[in-house]
Design an enzyme around this catalytic site. Structure first.
Site, mmCIF file in Angstrom:
data_model
loop_
_atom_site.group_PDB
_atom_site.id
_atom_site.type_symbol
_atom_site.label_atom_id
_atom_site.label_comp_id
_atom_site.label_asym_id
_atom_site.label_seq_id
_atom_site.Cartn_x
_atom_site.Cartn_y
_atom_site.Cartn_z
ATOM 1 N N GLU A 244 0.886 -1.173 0.000
ATOM 2 C CA GLU A 244 0.000 0.000 0.000
ATOM 3 C C GLU A 244 0.917 1.214 0.000
ATOM 4 O O GLU A 244 1.545 1.520 1.009
ATOM 5 C CB GLU A 244 -0.907 -0.048 1.235
ATOM 6 N N CYS A 278 -2.576 8.235 3.422
ATOM 7 C CA CYS A 278 -2.395 7.842 2.019
ATOM 8 C C CYS A 278 -3.518 8.366 1.134
ATOM 9 O O CYS A 278 -3.304 8.611 -0.058
ATOM 10 C CB CYS A 278 -2.341 6.321 1.921
#
Length: 469
Positions: A244, A278
């Site tokens: 990720e 993120c």
């Protein structure tokens, strides 16, 4: 101040070499943490390989008990997150609540592991045979986690691994290792067997390098920068990877959008925890009829946010993780302004905190547009229509979450079809995430999916069983 060792094979070790953890707000030392050498990282692999994995119902019980312990100690966890990550206390408490959910979801998944029947008579050669699959844990998992969610992102690595029956090698960020240590204590108290969870802190090159090169480690799950993530995969091509790797999240606002809802979503997505997520919002593309009203409302809302001390219950925007990070983000803002962008809100640093910043008319090649800012900065550009917005969104090398605000179902569905992202949200903030949904990106945003059920599946292989006559 907390003193924390290494947790290997079910026991705490306290080597002489340590490093300090400091509060990003005022620089006070909040912990001294053990720094592992390569032989200790290797010993953790030894412990993981030798671990006695309990039955699924026992793993479920231990995960539930761990969740209960975290919930009982919620304020300790929240204050530790606030102290080592600089996260505003209200957001820290929210993270603890999510982590409890993540662990309980993992407990549920531990009891759902199942194979499938294979219809062997689908071909002539299979007539008379009975076949089925049995889920098999893939083996030790090396989990490397970042600073920004020091509890819930650790829970997202450890919880599914325990549910699947995989021992874990945990390396938290050296900036935020204390919260991970508290979670390990909860797992230990819940009765997780020795070796099923190992905590190794210290220099990433030493610890992660040891695990990356060890063929006994089956899976590497990493949350962090694209450059590091892809380099880890390149270094260990035989392993399974869940990566990720962040984004420069975009949102589109059409002329027919509910502007109040779009502004609120932008404020939440861009400025919560100072944009250090993120899926924090960086880019907004607005069609002409909505552009100026949206900008005016967004700038006003940004200016109204409380910035400062994370201990203050009303603070939304606290310090970035380090003074170096603040200087980097501010330099990117100044570079954008020098390239022709206009400043609509914020842009200055007060008491070490970069205030929520809104830019307009930003060149597409500015760092605040094409790189991951990881700071409280959002850029708003006007585009002629949805097609132009899609082109701008997809021009990024990233593709994690994106959102569109519109009253038109046709517009929304067109955007859903064309946007290059792991998730497309309609009339919701692009930072929205629940802990059981599939979560991950395309392009440089990584590979694989987190979200408890999906993470568990990534850690299981189907063993085929065929019964003859």
């Amino acid at each position: 101040m907390r003193t924390q060792g290494l947790y290997i094979g079910g026991a705490w070790q306290h080597p002489d070499t340590t490093f300090t953890v400091t509060d990003p707000w005022d620089g006070t030392v909040v912990g001294r943490v053990a720094s592992a050498e390569a032989h200790q990282a290797a010993a953790a692999v030894d412990a993981a390989v030798a671990a006695d994995c309990p039955a699924a119902h026992e793993r479920a019980r231990m995960l539930r008990r761990t969740a209960d312990l975290v919930e009982e100690r919620a304020e300790l966890f929240a204050q530790t997150i606030r102290a080592e990550a600089g996260k505003p206390i209200s957001a820290a408490r929210g993270e603890v609540g999510r982590a409890v959910d993540t662990l309980r979801l993992s407990a549920e998944e531990a009891r759902r592991l199942a194979g499938e029947a294979i219809p062997m008579d689908a071909v002539a050669a299979g007539e008379g045979l009975l076949a089925f699959t049995v889920p098999r844990p893939v083996g030790p998992v090396a989990a490397i986690t970042p600073f920004n969610f020091p509890l819930n992102l650790v829970a997202h690595k450890v919880g599914p691994a325990v549910a699947a029956g995989c021992p874990v090698l945990l390396k938290p960020s050296e900036r935020t290792p204390l919260t991970a240590g508290l979670l390990v204590e909860c797992f230990d108290e819940a009765g997780l067997p020795a070796g099923m969870l190992n905590l190794v802190t210290g220099d990433p090159g030493t610890v992660v390098g040891t695990w990356t090169d060890d063929p006994r480690v089956s899976v590497l799950t990493f949350t962090g920068s694209a450059s590091v993530g892809w380099s880890l995969k390149q270094r260990s091509p035989a392993k399974r990877h869940v990566l990720e790797l962040g984004s420069n999240t975009a949102m589109v606002v059409a002329d027919d959008a509910d502007l109040d809802a779009a502004v609120q979503a932008a404020v939440t997505a861009a400025f919560t925890y100072s944009g250090q997520a993120c899926i924090s919002l960086q880019r907004v593309y607005v069609t002409p009829g909505a552009a100026e009203p949206f900008l005016e409302r967004l700038a006003k809302a940004a200016e109204s946010l409380v910035s400062g001390d994370p201990k203050d219950e009303s603070t939304v925007v606290g310090p970035l993780i380090s003074a170096e990070a603040t200087q980097r983000v501010r330099s990117w803002v100044e570079a954008a302004l020098s390239s022709g962008a206009s400043l609509r809100a914020g842009g200055d640093v007060t008491d070490g905190v970069l205030r929520p910043t809104v830019l307009a008319d930003v060149p597409s090649d500015a760092s605040v547009m094409c790189e991951e800012v990881f700071g409280p900065v959002v850029s708003v550009n006007t585009v002629p229509d949805l097609d132009a917005a899609v082109r701008e969104v997809n021009a990024s090398r990233f593709g994690l979450n994106t959102a569109v605000f519109t009253a038109s179902t046709a517009t929304a569905l067109k955007y859903v079809r064309q946007a290059e992202a792991g998730a497309v949200l309609v009339n919701l903030a692009p930072s929205f995430r629940t802990d059981h949904m599939p979560y991950g990106g395309v392009k440089d945003s990584g590979e694989g999916r987190e979200g408890v059920p999906y993470a568990v599946r990534a850690l299981l292989d189907p063993k085929l069983v065929i019964l003859g006559g």
